[in-house]
Write an enzyme that holds these catalytic residues in place. Structure first.
Site, mmCIF file in Angstrom:
data_model
loop_
_atom_site.group_PDB
_atom_site.id
_atom_site.type_symbol
_atom_site.label_atom_id
_atom_site.label_comp_id
_atom_site.label_asym_id
_atom_site.label_seq_id
_atom_site.Cartn_x
_atom_site.Cartn_y
_atom_site.Cartn_z
ATOM 1 C CB SER A 232 -0.929 0.012 1.217
ATOM 2 O OG SER A 232 -0.178 -0.023 2.415
ATOM 3 C CG HIS A 260 -4.088 -1.689 -0.259
ATOM 4 N ND1 HIS A 260 -4.648 -0.436 -0.399
ATOM 5 C CD2 HIS A 260 -3.675 -1.768 1.028
ATOM 6 C CE1 HIS A 260 -4.576 0.209 0.754
ATOM 7 N NE2 HIS A 260 -3.981 -0.582 1.634
ATOM 8 C CE LYS A 292 -7.081 -0.826 2.585
ATOM 9 N NZ LYS A 292 -7.642 -1.218 3.900
#
Length: 441
Positions: A232, A260, A292
């Site tokens: 990330s 991610h 996310k």
């Protein structure tokens, strides 16, 4: 007259007077001792404004104030986190959120959350072990398990707590956890809780990992290797097949943090295993977050059924924590279904990532290890430069956050751009040109 000649009532009164004098003297002596001890304790140990961490935090703040550098953190947004945002009545092009596929505030996601709220309320209200489950919680776990082609999944209420609780429970003082040098803080906290030995290897260097294991593997019972699917801070990915090969040969567990990677890697966004075309079962522990791509909040562990049942019945972060809100579970479940149904969102995100990376590099901007997967840094080389550039971009109508020391080394201070499938090609062109112009100054 002897003590034995006293009447029963008088005898009792005499005893009480004697005990009272002794007790009073002891209490007085104790208060004096307490005051003596307290007077030796520095005032700094009783005040948060004298805490070493707070005093250390004030130093860069004071320097920034003297230089007229504005604080870029904790700005208040007036709407959903998306490719565009509104701050203090002004619209901004936004590169500071994890809404990779534009599913946060998607009408279907909102509708699913509202329906769950109407049916279940806003909270699970207790631990799932104590109070039972809501069907939507299990449906989300079943869908996540299918995403990774593994037997089962368990959802926690926090992504950070997922890593802390999982590693903290599964491993102990006779074990080793060996991790990439750029691993997330939650992994480090989990290792500390576990009491296991800890080693790190240079970023994405599987050969270095193997050298360490060849030397010390025999000293430990269980060994866990931890890597991220998409880093990330730097926006690069590991050679997953190489790590799978090493974990097999050295009889270790492999954990991949997909926080991610889900929605970003693979033709349909299923993550690292789809990107590298490996079986879900080749990795022992798949970890991910709901905050996310999946548009809500929480974390999950996916793997074989024994792993999941062990965590559900014994991991403190699950057993002693409230269950995930049905509203959040419903939102993430709907987002996952949209991701599968609309792979064009994943394709658009991957195209924007390649476009951004190629443009930045063509302009001579240092993008570090980035490979064009949704997270791309612009390395400034100093925290002050990063904060100033963030402020200049904000004035130009772009919201981009700086990453400064101690989150990264001072020489690695940067701006970090998060891309979304809802960013247009023009958005990317404008952002790169603006950064290039400002950095030249």
């Amino acid at each position: 007259m002897s003590k034995n000649d006293l009447a029963p009532g008088s005898k009792a009164q005499l005893i009480q007077r004697i005990l009272g004098r002794k007790t009073g003297q002891a209490a007085s002596d104790g208060r004096m001792a307490d005051r003596t001890v307290a007077s030796a304790i520095p005032d700094a140990f009783t005040r948060f404004d004298r805490h070493p961490g707070y005093e250390k935090m004030l130093v860069p703040k004071a320097m920034a104030d003297r230089m007229g550098v504005r604080n870029p953190f904790f700005r208040s947004h007036d709407g959903a986190a998306a490719a565009r945002t509104r701050i203090n009545g002004r619209d901004y092009l936004n590169f500071a959120n994890y809404n990779y596929l534009g599913l946060s505030a998607h009408p279907e996601v909102n509708a699913a959350a509202k329906a769950a709220m109407d049916q279940y309320g806003t909270s699970a209200s207790a631990s799932r072990l104590v109070a039972g489950e809501r069907r939507v919680q299990r449906e989300l776990e079943e869908e996540l398990a299918r995403n990774y082609d593994v037997e089962d999944c368990v959802v926690f209420v926090s992504g950070h707590a997922t890593n802390v609780s999982t590693i903290g429970y599964l491993f102990g003082p006779k074990d080793l956890v060996i991790h990439d040098s750029l691993i997330h803080n939650s992994i480090l906290q989990g290792i500390q809780l576990s009491g296991a030995a800890r080693r790190s290897f240079p970023h994405n260097d599987s050969a270095a990992l193997e050298r360490i294991l060849a030397e010390i593997r025999g000293q430990f019972e269980r060994v866990l290797i931890v890597i991220e699917g998409l880093y990330s801070m730097d926006g690069d990915i590991p050679d997953l097949p190489a790590f799978i090969d090493i974990k097999r040969r050295y009889k270790a567990f492999l954990m991949v943090d997909e926080a991610h990677a889900l929605g970003v890697l693979g033709k349909t966004g299923r993550g690292s295993h789809e990107h590298f075309d490996v079986a879900g079962g080749d990795v022992d522990i798949w970890m991910g977050t709901l905050s996310k791509t999946l548009a809500s909040c929480g974390g999950y562990i996916a793997g074989d059924r024994a792993l999941v049942e062990l965590l559900k019945y014994a991991a403190s972060g699950f057993v002693y924590s409230v269950g995930i809100s049905p509203v959040l579970a419903a939102a993430s479940l709907q987002a996952l279904q949209i991701m599968r149904r609309e792979p064009e969102r994943v394709h658009a995100l991957q195209e924007r990532g390649k476009q951004f990376l190629n443009l930045m590099r063509s302009m001579g901007i240092n993008t570090g290890f980035a490979q064009g997967y949704a997270v791309i840094p612009a390395i400034t080389g100093s925290s002050l430069k990063a904060v100033k550039l963030s402020g200049q971009l904000f004035d130009a109508g772009m919201n981009v956050q700086p990453i400064i020391h101690p989150a990264v080394e001072e020489k690695a201070a940067r701006l970090r751009f998060f891309l979304s499938s809802t960013h247009s090609r023009d958005d990317i062109d404008l952002a790169c040109e603006t950064v290039h112009t400002l950095m030249k100054k």
